[in-house]
Design a protein around this motif. Structure first.
Motif, short mmCIF file in Angstrom:
data_model
loop_
_atom_site.label_atom_id
_atom_site.label_comp_id
_atom_site.label_asym_id
_atom_site.label_seq_id
_atom_site.Cartn_x
_atom_site.Cartn_y
_atom_site.Cartn_z
N ALA A 151 -3.96 -24.88 -12.18
CA ALA A 151 -4.59 -25.32 -13.36
C ALA A 151 -4.58 -24.42 -14.47
O ALA A 151 -4.87 -22.95 -14.38
N PRO A 203 -5.67 -24.47 -19.06
CA PRO A 203 -6.55 -25.25 -19.92
C PRO A 203 -5.89 -26.56 -20.19
O PRO A 203 -4.55 -26.28 -20.78
N PHE A 204 -6.21 -27.79 -20.05
CA PHE A 204 -5.53 -28.87 -20.37
C PHE A 204 -4.17 -29.03 -19.79
O PHE A 204 -3.41 -30.02 -20.20
N GLY A 205 -4.13 -28.57 -18.79
CA GLY A 205 -2.70 -28.69 -18.29
C GLY A 205 -2.48 -28.21 -16.69
O GLY A 205 -3.57 -27.89 -16.05
N ARG A 206 -1.24 -27.82 -16.45
CA ARG A 206 -1.10 -27.12 -15.28
C ARG A 206 0.35 -26.01 -15.26
O ARG A 206 1.09 -26.55 -16.16
N HIS A 216 2.90 -27.28 -18.25
CA HIS A 216 2.52 -28.88 -18.86
C HIS A 216 1.32 -28.72 -19.51
O HIS A 216 0.33 -28.18 -19.24
N GLY A 217 1.22 -29.78 -20.27
CA GLY A 217 0.03 -30.01 -21.38
C GLY A 217 0.04 -29.31 -22.86
O GLY A 217 1.12 -28.61 -23.00
N PRO A 218 -0.77 -29.51 -23.45
CA PRO A 218 -0.63 -28.94 -24.49
C PRO A 218 -0.96 -27.49 -25.06
O PRO A 218 -0.80 -26.78 -25.93
N PHE A 219 -1.39 -26.73 -23.83
CA PHE A 219 -1.18 -25.14 -23.88
C PHE A 219 0.32 -24.72 -24.06
O PHE A 219 0.45 -23.61 -24.23
#
Length: 144
Positions: A77, A79-82, A106-109
């Motif tokens: 994990a 922040p806000f994703g993986r 993955h995610g906004p990071f």
């Protein structure tokens, strides 16, 4: 999602390289980027572990796929994703193994990761590949 991968060729056999690469408890003994690590069970999909990279926060990870002596994947994990990592091993001749390491964010990071960390990770992967080669050769030489 954002992804990149690096490829290298090292001396050894897939069996030797696999034995070192999947010995999670000993990563910090040879990988210049790891301070500490552990695996909470067998090296199979679904097993969790913990890793403390140098210069980064420690955290848990989960092995998501294992194809013995061929590839393995894990995710952690962020922040806000993986973060997903896949490592592949291919015997290309009697004494050389091709390594491929793929990183997916993955995610906004993802854009921030690309901007801040990708360059350093790409630069450092050959150092890890070389360290894996040394450790695999050393272990094999010791155990004949």
């Amino acid at each position: 999602m954002y992804a990149f991968e690096e490829t290298g060729v090292i001396e050894g056999t897939v069996e030797q390289v696999w034995a070192v690469a999947t010995d999670v408890a000993r990563w910090s003994e040879w990988d210049p980027h790891e301070e500490a690590s552990r695996l909470d069970g067998e090296f199979v999909a679904g097993t969790t572990g913990w890793v403390k990279p140098k210069g980064a926060p420690a955290g848990p990870f989960t092995i998501t796929a294992v194809r013995p002596e061929e590839s393995w994947s894990s995710q952690a994990a962020i922040p806000f994703g993986r973060l997903v990592g896949t490592r592949r091993y291919e015997q290309i001749d009697a004494n050389h193994v091709r390594l491929v390491e793929r990183v997916e964010v993955h995610g906004p990071f993802a854009p921030l990761f690309r901007l801040i960390w990708e360059k350093g990770m790409r630069r450092d992967m050959p150092l890890t590949f070389a360290a894996l080669e040394r450790e695999a050769c050393n272990r094999f030489a010791q155990h004949g």
